[in-house]
Write an enzyme that holds these catalytic residues in place. Structure first.
Site, short mmCIF file in Angstrom:
data_model
loop_
_atom_site.label_atom_id
_atom_site.label_comp_id
_atom_site.label_asym_id
_atom_site.label_seq_id
_atom_site.Cartn_x
_atom_site.Cartn_y
_atom_site.Cartn_z
CG ASP A 63 -0.22 -0.23 2.54
OD1 ASP A 63 1.02 -0.32 2.52
OD2 ASP A 63 -0.89 -0.33 3.58
CG HIS A 64 3.48 2.38 2.95
ND1 HIS A 64 2.55 1.54 3.51
CD2 HIS A 64 3.78 3.28 3.93
CE1 HIS A 64 2.31 1.92 4.76
NE2 HIS A 64 3.04 2.98 5.03
CG ASP A 118 2.24 1.35 9.36
OD1 ASP A 118 2.79 1.68 8.29
OD2 ASP A 118 1.53 2.11 10.04
NE ARG A 378 3.08 9.34 12.34
CZ ARG A 378 3.38 8.06 12.32
NH1 ARG A 378 3.82 7.49 11.22
NH2 ARG A 378 3.26 7.35 13.41
CB SER A 531 7.28 6.11 10.88
OG SER A 531 7.91 4.97 10.37
C1 MIC Z 1 4.06 6.29 8.29
O1 MIC Z 1 2.89 6.64 8.41
O2 MIC Z 1 5.01 7.03 8.60
C2 MIC Z 1 4.37 4.92 7.75
C3 MIC Z 1 5.02 5.11 6.44
O3 MIC Z 1 3.20 4.19 7.57
C4 MIC Z 1 5.28 4.23 8.77
C5 MIC Z 1 5.87 2.98 8.31
C6 MIC Z 1 7.03 3.18 7.38
O4 MIC Z 1 7.84 4.09 7.57
O5 MIC Z 1 7.13 2.36 6.47
C7 MIC Z 1 4.65 3.95 10.12
O6 MIC Z 1 3.76 4.67 10.52
O7 MIC Z 1 5.09 3.07 10.86
FE1 SF4 Z 2 -0.08 4.74 5.16
FE2 SF4 Z 2 1.26 5.43 7.38
FE3 SF4 Z 2 -0.22 7.21 6.03
FE4 SF4 Z 2 -1.42 5.28 7.35
S1 SF4 Z 2 -0.17 6.91 8.23
S2 SF4 Z 2 -1.91 5.97 5.29
S3 SF4 Z 2 -0.01 3.58 7.07
S4 SF4 Z 2 1.63 6.19 5.30
#
Ligand code: MIC
Ligand code: SF4
Length: 635
Positions: A63-64, A118, A378, A531
């Site tokens: 998904d990323h 995650d 975030r 993260s």
């Molecule tokens: C995020 O929201 O920062 C991520 C990308 O989902 C990360 C995981 C990652 O860095 O691959 C998370 O929240 O753990």
């Molecule tokens: Fe994806 Fe992390 Fe964003 Fe959730 S917070 S949508 S897991 S990148």
């Protein structure tokens, strides 16, 4: 007498005692991984030499990394697909949706433990799972059948009363808590929701709240499992997963926070932290350039229907670039069939695929200096892909009001509340590949972007090195190891990704670290929040990082440092932080004994003074650290 959290912990306890702050190990029933952390997690699982996962259920999501700007993402997807089949893991194909949304819909169950690579894994707390984020290595170990070790959290009861006003929603609730408690307010805690307000919230709303508990730094957040949970599971055609789960009494909580839902107003988190919260009314009229609805926090059927109904028959303001990302294929297909997708398209929305996308800077970077408003979780500086953009976090309701008006607008001005038709989701797991009974003949597909792990060594007894960097408070793993379209494709290639460690804070960092043959980092409070990416430990390790001395740490990052043999130390006296500078030469003498005893003497050769740093870890974690991390320990 027990809380929901205690009940689940007790049932899964393998080692230790349930006493707040003490180290425990629990059995993990389910795991999830996503592709950006998953390639590393499965490389680690391969290294363990276990032929098949030992959990009840393990799912690998993609998904990323979905932009596929070159061969690398697609190569990694194929690696993940083959490794899943080989080791007995379900594979959720690219396009099937964001891990947390899909897991909530299809697999999360009350009373189960879930460990995910995650940080937003606690989303599953919305149905009463005890779900925690961890580094890839911890998830790999859990897939191999090992219990998960962490500190017994303090259980905080959040007593909800009343009912939300129209146009106010779950996002406003969690933003309210973030305003009260701030981004480090939840470290070492579980937030367990209870009270008369709970039945007024549906499972997806509860999941928005538990999802963003991650921003409080909490170990996890959990709702009870009640009639609303049963209703949700029934709708997902898995009523058999339902069990009732409630706290026995209020007295079981270490502390109680009371929230009257009817008093909550539309909230917004301002740049550049999710706890910089104010009321939407305080920003009323401020011009906005971009609005995006999506992410694992706010992309459920309920969220997208709210936006679609608010926009129906109207056009997005000409000053706004408006994007929508459905959280899962289930949500996508359901709104496509009921016509809401057409309403969104007709309003001028740019519809993106069901994935993380712009939340992790994969596309849709706004223009320079933009004001971008997102329903995400975030808003760290630069995370959207544009360093000087200002990112705000809001509810889907507020996003819709802004998309229509081009400026910050209180969604309560949208008029009568919208009536969301009862969901009748399209249930189809055709994009989830089940592994064969026997995977031993399956060949793992490896692209050229997959590089070997760095060398691991036991912790040395004496380290004399320079302070490579001194940071302030609340450093996120996005600061340490940025993501985005350029860097994320390098997640399986540590030598390549290490060139980007700390680049947005200090572009010279990787070069300096290599020239000095490694060294130390000095951090402030809540070091490593955000993260779960273990790349924020592995890549600095590759550059020679030996120890981080901080005022204190965020849970997952601290565990990741231990897992990779980097020593996490905390100033005994916080004021000693003021007496160390970048470039100072520090000596850590008798380090191994110091780690065992929990106290390390640090000599500052440059300043000619010394101070004490604490090594606050449980016995097992200390052994893992001394061995040079989990892989060395397992060997
Ligand atoms: C995020 O929201 O920062 C991520 C990308 O989902 C990360 C995981 C990652 O860095 O691959 C998370 O929240 O753990
Ligand atoms: Fe994806 Fe992390 Fe964003 Fe959730 S917070 S949508 S897991 S990148």
């Amino acid at each position: 007498m027990a809380s929901v959290t205690e009940k689940i912990l007790k049932e899964h306890l393998k080692e230790g005692e349930l006493e707040s702050g003490k180290e425990i190990s629990i059995k993990i029933d389910q795991t999830l991984t996503q592709d950006a952390t998953g390639t590393m997690a499965y490389l680690e699982f391969e290294a363990l030499g276990v032929p098949r996962v030992k959990t009840e259920l393990s799912v690998s999501y993609v998904d990323h990394n979905m932009l596929q700007t070159d061969f690398r993402n697609a190569d990694d997807h194929d690696y993940l697909k083959s490794v899943a089949a080989k080791f007995g893991v379900l594979f959720s194909r690219p396009g099937n949706g964001i891990c947390h949304q899909v897991h909530l819909e299809r697999f999360a169950a009350p009373g189960k433990t879930l460990l995910g690579s995650d940080s937003h894994t606690p989303t599953a707390g919305g149905v009463g799972s005890l779900a925690m984020g961890a580094g890839g290595l911890d998830v790999a170990l859990a897939m191999g059948g090992a219990p998960f070790t962490f500190n017994t959290p303090k259980i905080i009861g959040v007593k909800l009363s009343g009912k939300l006003q129209p146009w106010v929603s779950a996002k406003d609730v969690i933003l309210e808590l973030l305003n009260m408690l701030k981004v480090k307010g939840g470290v070492g805690k579980v937030f367990e929701y209870f009270g008369d307000g709970v039945p007024t919230l549906s499972v997806p709303e509860r999941a928005t709240i538990t999802n963003m508990g991650a921003e409080l730094g909490a170990t996890t957040s959990v709702f009870p499992s009640d009639d609303k949970t049963r209703e949700y599971l029934k709708m997902q055609k898995r009523e058999s997963d339902y069990v009732e789960l409630k706290a026995d009494s209020e007295a079981d909580f270490a502390e109680i926070i009371e929230l009257d839902l009817s008093k909550i107003e539309p909230n917004v988190a301002k740049p550049h932290m999710p706890d910089q919260v104010c009321k939407v009314t305080e920003l009323e009229g401020k011009k906005v350039n971009q609005v995006i609805v999506g992410s694992c926090t706010n992309s459920s059927y309920r969220d997208l229907m709210t936006v679609a109904l608010a926009l129906k028959g109207r056009k997005v303001h000409p000053g706004i670039s408006f994007c929508v990302l459905p959280g899962s294929r289930q949500v996508y297909e359901t709104i496509a069939r009921n016509g809401a997708l057409a309403d969104l398209i007709s309003s001028g929305a740019r519809i993106l695929e069901s994935a993380c996308g712009p939340c992790i800077g994969m596309g849709q970077a706004p223009r320079s200096g933009a004001i971008t408003v997102r329903t995400f979780n975030r808003n760290f500086k630069g995370r959207c892909g544009t360093q000087d953009a200002e990112a705000y976090l809001v509810s889907p309701e507020t996003a819709a009001a802004i998309a229509l008006n081009g400026v910050f607008t209180d969604p309560r001005k949208l008029g009568d509340a919208v009536e969301i038709p009862a969901a009748s989701p399209v249930i189809d797991d055709g994009m989830i590949i089940r592994p064969p009974e026997d995977g031993s003949n399956i060949e793992i597909v490896r692209g050229p972007n997959i590089a070997p792990l760095p060398d691991l060594k036991a912790v040395e007894d004496r380290i004399e090195k320079e302070v490579l960097l001194k940071t302030g408070d609340n450093i996120t793993t996005d600061h340490i190891m940025p993501a985005g379209a350029k860097i994320l494709p390098l997640r399986s290639n540590i030598p390549a990704i290490s060139e980007f460690v700390y680049v947005n804070v200090d572009p010279e960092f990787p070069k300096r670290a290599k020239e000095k043959h490694g060294g130390f980092i000095i951090g402030g409070e809540n070091y490593g929040q955000g993260s779960s990416r273990e790349h924020a430990a592995i890549a600095p390790l590759y550059l020679g990082l030996k120890a981080v001395i901080a005022k204190n740490f965020a849970r997952i990052h601290k565990a990741n440092l231990v897992n990779w043999g980097i020593v996490p130390l905390e100033f005994e006296k916080p004021e000693d932080y003021d007496n160390v500078d970048q470039g100072d030469v520090l000596v850590l003498e008798n380090l191994r004994d110091g780690i065992k005893n929990g106290k390390v003497k640090v000599l500052n050769k440059t300043k000619g003074n010394e101070f004490v740093a604490l090594c606050e870890l449980g016995e097992k974690s200390k052994d893992v650290l001394l061995a040079g991390g989990s892989i060395m320990y397992a060997k």
